[in-house]
Design an enzyme around this catalytic site. Structure first.
Site, PDB file in Angstrom:
ATOM      1  N   ASP A 322      13.779   0.205  -5.087  1.00  0.00           N
ATOM      2  CA  ASP A 322      12.439  -0.095  -5.579  1.00  0.00           C
ATOM      3  C   ASP A 322      12.593  -1.187  -6.635  1.00  0.00           C
ATOM      4  O   ASP A 322      13.692  -1.629  -6.973  1.00  0.00           O
ATOM      5  CB  ASP A 322      11.766   1.186  -6.118  1.00  0.00           C
ATOM      6  CG  ASP A 322      10.240   1.042  -6.165  1.00  0.00           C
ATOM      7  OD1 ASP A 322       9.730  -0.094  -6.111  1.00  0.00           O
ATOM      8  OD2 ASP A 322       9.544   2.070  -6.277  1.00  0.00           O
ATOM      9  N   GLU A 525       0.758   4.140 -10.291  1.00  0.00           N
ATOM     10  CA  GLU A 525       2.026   4.509 -10.928  1.00  0.00           C
ATOM     11  C   GLU A 525       1.767   5.152 -12.297  1.00  0.00           C
ATOM     12  O   GLU A 525       0.787   5.869 -12.470  1.00  0.00           O
ATOM     13  CB  GLU A 525       2.952   3.297 -10.972  1.00  0.00           C
ATOM     14  CG  GLU A 525       3.181   2.735  -9.556  1.00  0.00           C
ATOM     15  CD  GLU A 525       4.267   1.693  -9.454  1.00  0.00           C
ATOM     16  OE1 GLU A 525       5.274   1.792 -10.153  1.00  0.00           O
ATOM     17  OE2 GLU A 525       4.089   0.771  -8.649  1.00  0.00           O
TER      18      GLU A 525
HETATM   19  C1  NOJ Z   1       7.011  -0.324  -7.013  1.00  0.00           C
HETATM   20  C2  NOJ Z   1       6.505   0.865  -6.253  1.00  0.00           C
HETATM   21  O1  NOJ Z   1       7.138   2.026  -6.728  1.00  0.00           O
HETATM   22  C3  NOJ Z   1       6.742   0.772  -4.756  1.00  0.00           C
HETATM   23  O2  NOJ Z   1       6.069   1.838  -4.132  1.00  0.00           O
HETATM   24  C4  NOJ Z   1       6.294  -0.549  -4.232  1.00  0.00           C
HETATM   25  O3  NOJ Z   1       6.515  -0.613  -2.846  1.00  0.00           O
HETATM   26  C5  NOJ Z   1       7.062  -1.661  -4.944  1.00  0.00           C
HETATM   27  N1  NOJ Z   1       6.800  -1.587  -6.369  1.00  0.00           N
HETATM   28  C6  NOJ Z   1       6.689  -3.052  -4.436  1.00  0.00           C
HETATM   29  O4  NOJ Z   1       5.417  -3.385  -4.850  1.00  0.00           O
END
Ligand code: NOJ
Length: 759
Positions: A322, A525
């Site tokens: 990630d 998030e």
């Molecule tokens: C962070 C996120 O946790 C993930 O789900 C996402 O795919 C990536 N960023 C890319 O944007």
């Protein structure tokens, strides 16, 4: 002249690399006609042929993914046009093999055509500056449709789709999303989420399908099949992503990325099984959990990334980190002293590609240093690059690296609105109804109020145009709000929109009913975490005030989690519409006025109190409370009302004895005993009366969805694999293997039960 100077320079570099790495490439290879470019040759042969020509620098470049911002504007965050010098640093110098748009990273203007032009331009630069003409792969988060694109149709978020219990629908949605993304040159979608919903405090709850691994796994696998289906429009294929592997959704205190403490028995028997159906469906990539599990960051865990992911679960594709997570091994988790050490840790654990996302030179230098020092075996690099090349070959990117910009707008703009409406309607769960619903379209006066009655941004939620939702100042994606949907559904009604509580109460006086639409601010998030996953005092106060007028009150909840309801719990009617996307307002109106008979069933448990978290129906037995597991929800997992009535017969089993790896066939007769057509979801559970290791009172093993005309009766079958009942054996240390215990079990469907024995 320029070209030959460049050739000499490249040749010198290659010669140097050969000295260092022993790669077999020799000088400049004229790419046209090389055997790895022969589309008819078997993929494995193409991979080997290409791999042996590559220098170590080219290999580590393939293992790197960098964000769009580094190619444009000021080579940082400024969203200006693509710039040659920015692209050179990333694509030519660092030889990076993949670019991503994180949430909100879009071209300007944010149109499908501009996306296609942008990805084509990046691809062209990359191919023109790649010695072996290896295409890059562009990735983005199409988590509810191609949701970074302003004009794209946005489907309900996954938590709503979980309520449909409809894998076929997920497949269609996956196809639609894949089509839209491919049309814009995005061949890698970072979706679906396979984490299970266990804690409503967590900001990413709405990104999951369900609290149950069987439901979540089935829906995610169907979505993957749809996304990865063979294109019929002449583009390369797209790869989906199973994310976030694994154990991400239960941070110990509900805060995103706070370390999780997950007993191996729980991890193995409940968390990982949600991923398995996608691996079985051939998902091309996996994204790793940003968090730590049992004291080890997932990105540094060989146990997760190799032992479980590869050896036990059989995943064969590409494992990507990630965002910036290798660096976080240093900066956040402090398990590595510096970036180079962190890179070795992650790659040795099983990372194939780093979503770095900013420091191409730093990452590739660190990876090279790791190989040269012997910290990372060369064969680990080859293994990772093989997987990446295989993916690119299998998708057809070598043959079809570009897309037709002329088609992009027509394919994406306003596509599949009817499908979006169907998905939102099937997502809608009727939680409570004292008879006020369905409303008559001939209703006289209807008051519509609440903070989300006319808010497209709240209805769309996070990951819509921007990461945290539609950014302030952005144009709004074409969306039907609930207010608009109600007006369209009941054109002859006097629909009054009340902006304040006082106005709503005053208007309610001579109204027939009041619809209150409540939601939450969009977010994503950690920004969307909450310590109070409950309706606010103001929201409850509004509902209390309009109820005090004595008028029927319908409460529509457009939230990304089952908010604790407080005084709203016993409103005349309660409807959960989740985050329903572009057509949410039409779909909610379809349900309110009965054009659609609601069929949604809760994919999660609706808590009574904030203190219930973490919460799920399959809590282990043993508590000295309700049902022996402490499970006492406001509305249980699987709950959902209809405007008709159904009956379900007791289950009958194909055989009363099964092997430990066998299948059980369950038959039931379902009937629509009411006056309207409707759709019934039939969950099939198993109860284990006695078990050596604690088990939940019941576990979902399968389900089906049956459309029944008024008065219709039908026999249906659900077959499940007994291995779903596996429990990790052993003492507190879970030292045994997951195995199905021999002995007696009961299949539970509705109020009926049937016994079987595992031999
Ligand atoms: C962070 C996120 O946790 C993930 O789900 C996402 O795919 C990536 N960023 C890319 O944007």
């Amino acid at each position: 002249m320029l070209r030959s100077r460049k050739r000499t320079a490249v040749a010198a570099l290659v010669a140097l690399a050969l000295l260092v790495t022993g790669a077999q490439a020799s000088g400049i290879i004229e790419p046209a006609g090389q055997d790895y470019q022969d589309a008819r040759a078997p993929v494995d042969r193409r991979v080997e042929s290409l791999l042996k020509r590559m220098t170590l620098e080219e290999k580590v470049g393939q293992m790197t993914q960098i964000r769009l911002g580094k190619l444009r504007g000021n080579c940082e965050w400024n969203p200006g046009p693509l710039r040659e010098d920015c692209m050179k640093a990333v694509l030519e110098d660092a030889k990076v093999g993949s670019i991503l748009s994180g949430g909100g990273d879009a071209p300007n203007p944010n149109t499908p055509r501009a996306w296609a032009e942008m990805t084509n331009a990046i691809q062209k630069y990359s191919l023109d500056h790649s010695r072996l003409r290896i295409p890059l792969i562009y990735g983005a988060d199409g988590v509810h449709g191609h949701s970074n694109v302003l004009s794209a149709t946005m489907f309900p978020h996954q938590i709503g789709l979980g309520a449909t219990w409809n894998p076929e629908l997920q497949e269609q949605l996956g196809k639609s999303t894949g089509r839209a993304m491919r049309a814009t040159g995005v061949f890698w979608n970072f979706a679906p989420v396979s984490d299970i919903a266990r804690d409503t405090r967590w900001g990413r709850y709405y990104e999951t399908y369900s609290e149950d691994p069987v439901l979540a796994g089935a829906l995610a696998a169907a979505n993957v099949r749809g996304q990865q289906a063979d294109p019929t429009d002449g583009t390369a294929k797209l790869t989906a992503t199973a994310k976030h592997f694994a154990g991400y959704s239960e941070p110990f205190n509900g805060h995103d990325r706070a370390p999780a403490q997950l007993p191996i028995r729980y991890l193995q028997d409940t968390v990982l099984p949600a991923f398995q159906p996608q691996f079985d469906a051939g998902v091309g990539t996996v994204m790793i959990n940003s968090g730590a599990v049992n004291g080890v960051p997932a990105h540094a865990s060989k146990y997760l990334l190799t032992t479980q992911l590869r050896d036990r679960m059989g995943f064969r594709g590409v494992a990507i980190t990630d965002w910036e997570d290798i660096r976080f091994l240093v900066d956040r988790y402090h398990v590595a002293a510096n970036y180079e050490e962190a890179i070795a840790m992650a790659v040795n654990a099983g990372v194939d590609m780093a979503m770095e996302p900013s420091d191409a030179a730093g990452f590739t230098a660190g990876l090279l240093a790791g190989v040269r020092s012997g910290a990372i075996p060369g064969k680990r690099i080859d293994q990772a690059v093989r997987r990446i090349l295989k993916l690119k070959f299998e998708l057809g990117l070598f043959e079809k690296p570009f897309v037709d910009v002329e088609k992009a707008d027509a394919i994406v703009n306003g596509a599949d609105r009817a499908l979006a409406r169907q998905a939102a309607a099937e997502s809608t769960v009727l939680l409570r109804n004292d008879g006020v619903l369905p409303l008559s379209t001939g209703v006289g006066k209807l008051v519509v109020t609440g903070d989300t009655a006319d808010s497209a941004a709240r209805q769309l939620g996070g990951w819509s145009v921007g990461w945290q939702g539609v950014p302030n100042g952005s144009p709004m994606p074409p969306t039907v709000t609930v207010l608009q949907g109600i007006k369209a559904a009941a054109p002859s009604a006097n629909v009054v929109s009340a902006a304040t509580q006082a106005d709503a109460v005053a208007q309610a006086g001579d109204a027939d009913a009041v619809v209150v639409v409540l939601g939450e601010d969009p977010g994503a998030e950690g920004e969307a975490d909450t310590e109070e996953p409950a309706l606010t005092a103001a929201q409850q106060g509004l509902v209390d005030a309009v109820r005090a007028t004595g008028k029927p009150v319908v409460v529509v909840l457009l939230t990304g989690r089952p908010q604790v309801l407080g005084t709203v719990a016993d409103a005349s009617a309660l409807v959960a519409g989740w985050l329903p996307g572009s057509e949410g307002g039409s779909a909610i109106a379809d349900v309110l006025f009965g054009a659609v008979n609601p069929s949604g069933r809760l994919p999660v448990s609706w808590p009574k109190a904030v203190g219930d978290q973490p919460f799920s129906y399959d809590q282990l037995r043993g508590a000295n409370t309700v049902a022996g597991s402490g499970y006492d929800p406001a509305f249980a997992f699987g709950h959902g009302l209809s405007y008709t009535t159904f009956t379900t017969s007791a289950p009958k089993l194909g055989s009363a004895e099964v092997r430990r790896d066998g299948q059980v066939k369950v038959s039931v007769t379902v009937a629509n005993t009411g006056g309207r057509d409707g759709t019934l979801v039939v969950p099939v559970y198993v109860h284990q009366p006695v078990s050596k290791v604690l088990t939940p009172p019941q576990r979902l093993v399968g389900f089906t969805r049956v459309a029944l005309k008024a008065g219709e009766q039908r026999a249906v079958e659900v077959t499940f694999d007994v291995r779903r009942l596996a429990v990790t054996a052993g003492d507190v240390d879970a030292s045994g293997k997951p195995e199905v215990a021999r002995g007696d079990y009961e299949v539970v469907v509705g109020d009926g039960r049937a016994r079987f024995t595992v031999r």
